[in-house]
Design a protein around this motif. Sequence first.
Motif, PDB file in Angstrom:
ATOM      1  N   MET A 128       0.806  -1.031   0.011  1.00 16.01           N
ATOM      2  CA  MET A 128       0.066  -0.077   0.058  1.00 16.01           C
ATOM      3  C   MET A 128       1.008   1.179   0.089  1.00 16.01           C
ATOM      4  SD  MET A 128      -2.839   1.181   2.644  1.00 16.01           S
ATOM      5  CE  MET A 128      -3.581  -0.327   2.503  1.00 16.01           C
ATOM      6  N   SER A 129       0.499   2.353  -0.924  1.00 16.95           N
ATOM      7  CA  SER A 129       1.307   3.193  -1.118  1.00 16.95           C
ATOM      8  C   SER A 129       0.709   4.602  -0.786  1.00 16.95           C
ATOM      9  CB  SER A 129       2.078   3.495  -2.301  1.00 16.95           C
ATOM     10  OG  SER A 129       2.794   2.244  -2.767  1.00 16.95           O
ATOM     11  N   ILE A 130       0.031   4.654   0.389  1.00 15.41           N
ATOM     12  CA  ILE A 130      -0.724   5.686   0.748  1.00 15.41           C
ATOM     13  C   ILE A 130      -0.136   7.108   0.638  1.00 15.41           C
ATOM     14  CG2 ILE A 130      -2.228   4.492   2.002  1.00 15.41           C
ATOM     15  CD1 ILE A 130      -1.047   5.555   4.532  1.00 15.41           C
ATOM     16  N   ASN A 131       1.224   7.164   0.788  1.00 15.15           N
ATOM     17  CA  ASN A 131       1.890   8.407   0.650  1.00 15.15           C
ATOM     18  C   ASN A 131       1.982   9.053  -0.563  1.00 15.15           C
ATOM     19  OD1 ASN A 131       3.764   6.098   0.140  1.00 15.15           O
ATOM     20  ND2 ASN A 131       5.344   7.577   0.295  1.00 15.15           N
ATOM     21  N   ARG A 132       1.480   8.224  -1.615  1.00 14.93           N
ATOM     22  CA  ARG A 132       1.937   8.758  -3.115  1.00 14.93           C
ATOM     23  C   ARG A 132       0.163   8.977  -3.603  1.00 14.93           C
ATOM     24  NH1 ARG A 132       4.298   4.277  -6.831  1.00 14.93           N
ATOM     25  NH2 ARG A 132       4.126   6.011  -8.074  1.00 14.93           N
ATOM     26  N   ILE A 133      -0.797   8.949  -2.661  1.00 11.52           N
ATOM     27  CA  ILE A 133      -2.089   9.452  -2.902  1.00 11.52           C
ATOM     28  C   ILE A 133      -2.099  10.979  -2.863  1.00 11.52           C
ATOM     29  CG2 ILE A 133      -4.412   9.125  -2.037  1.00 11.52           C
ATOM     30  CD1 ILE A 133      -3.917   6.451  -1.351  1.00 11.52           C
ATOM     31  N   SER A 134      -2.768  11.550  -3.905  1.00 11.63           N
ATOM     32  CA  SER A 134      -2.882  13.191  -3.846  1.00 11.63           C
ATOM     33  C   SER A 134      -4.270  13.273  -3.579  1.00 11.63           C
ATOM     34  CB  SER A 134      -2.232  13.649  -5.129  1.00 11.63           C
ATOM     35  OG  SER A 134      -0.883  13.410  -5.270  1.00 11.63           O
ATOM     36  N   LEU A 135      -4.266  14.587  -3.309  1.00 10.55           N
ATOM     37  CA  LEU A 135      -5.658  15.314  -3.188  1.00 10.55           C
ATOM     38  C   LEU A 135      -6.774  15.143  -4.534  1.00 10.55           C
ATOM     39  CD1 LEU A 135      -5.106  18.635  -1.407  1.00 10.55           C
ATOM     40  CD2 LEU A 135      -6.060  16.348  -0.303  1.00 10.55           C
ATOM     41  N   TYR A 136      -6.113  15.318  -5.662  1.00  8.41           N
ATOM     42  CA  TYR A 136      -6.950  15.108  -6.867  1.00  8.41           C
ATOM     43  C   TYR A 136      -7.473  13.596  -7.123  1.00  8.41           C
ATOM     44  CZ  TYR A 136      -2.679  13.140  -9.258  1.00  8.41           C
ATOM     45  OH  TYR A 136      -1.569  12.454  -9.499  1.00  8.41           O
ATOM     46  N   HIS A 137      -6.645  12.643  -6.550  1.00  9.53           N
ATOM     47  CA  HIS A 137      -7.375  11.475  -6.498  1.00  9.53           C
ATOM     48  C   HIS A 137      -8.345  11.124  -5.742  1.00  9.53           C
ATOM     49  CE1 HIS A 137      -2.924   9.959  -7.268  1.00  9.53           C
ATOM     50  NE2 HIS A 137      -3.346   9.522  -8.382  1.00  9.53           N
ATOM     51  N   LEU A 138      -8.560  11.698  -4.600  1.00  8.44           N
ATOM     52  CA  LEU A 138      -9.694  11.805  -3.784  1.00  8.44           C
ATOM     53  C   LEU A 138     -10.809  12.424  -4.013  1.00  8.44           C
ATOM     54  CD1 LEU A 138      -7.509  11.556  -0.267  1.00  8.44           C
ATOM     55  CD2 LEU A 138      -8.666   9.821  -1.258  1.00  8.44           C
TER      56      LEU A 138
END
Length: 294
Positions: free
Chosen positions: A1-11
């Motif tokens: 799991m790479s949650i540190n690479r999740i950006s606001l635009y994904h969400l």
Amino acid sequence: MSINRISLYHLETLVWIGRLGTFAAAAKQLNTTQPTISARISELETRLGATLFQRNGRLMTLTPAGRLLLREYLPIWEQLQGALLRAAGFDHLSGVMRIGAGEIAAVICLPQLVATMKNRWPELTFEIDIQLTAQLIQGLLAGKIDVAFAAGPVAHPALLATPIGTVELCWVASPSVAERMGEVEGKAPVSLWSLPSHSPIHHMMKTALQGAFIHPPSIGLCSNVRMIIDILKVGEGFALLPKPMITRELEERSLVEVLAHNRVEPLMFHLVVRAGDNDPAVQQMLLLSRDIRF
């Protein structure tokens, strides 16, 4: 799991697909392309290690994991939106606001509301589309309009409907047709005119006539209230119409009230927006709509 690479635009993309139901509608709302939306969701699912959507025809349905993420993230997203809007301030609204309205609301309350906002925020531009309620709801869900002035009840989990007032409805006809309706016992040999079948007034009209002695030989349909008024004035049929739109005709007696015994409940109007939409112009219109007087 790479949650540190999740950006606001994904969400943000997750939020709008969850609200609007399709990649295409989310792409339009976010001013991007459908492949970009698809790529964002693919990246988000890969980095979370979970499937968030299932395709159901053209619609994208949230999985249990997707629903959980959206439910827990949405309050955070709304708080962030609010913080950014407060930092930017509401004093300099600009851009294009897309308004959908039914013909009745467009005549009765929309001009003053738009004038008030334009006077307060001169850089704000408006695009107004006149449609029937069913079309307005679809436009909101598809991201084609920002707010809608809709007649009748509105129930959809992705939309927030705020009541803004009621409009009195009355049966009217020309004096000559009214005389004919009074002379004929048991049946009125005159036609009935109505807005299309998916309009709230059409449904109210059909319900009101059930069990009544009036049995019109035909029902003509027209999507424009003003055209129906003009048709009635030349002596063709009767109709159930919003009273504020025929005040002049009633005063001049080019139209008169009929079926006084068959009263219809007033029609409620709502200002409808997408749930959780924190756009400052939308929020200001919601606030100003509290002062609308029908």
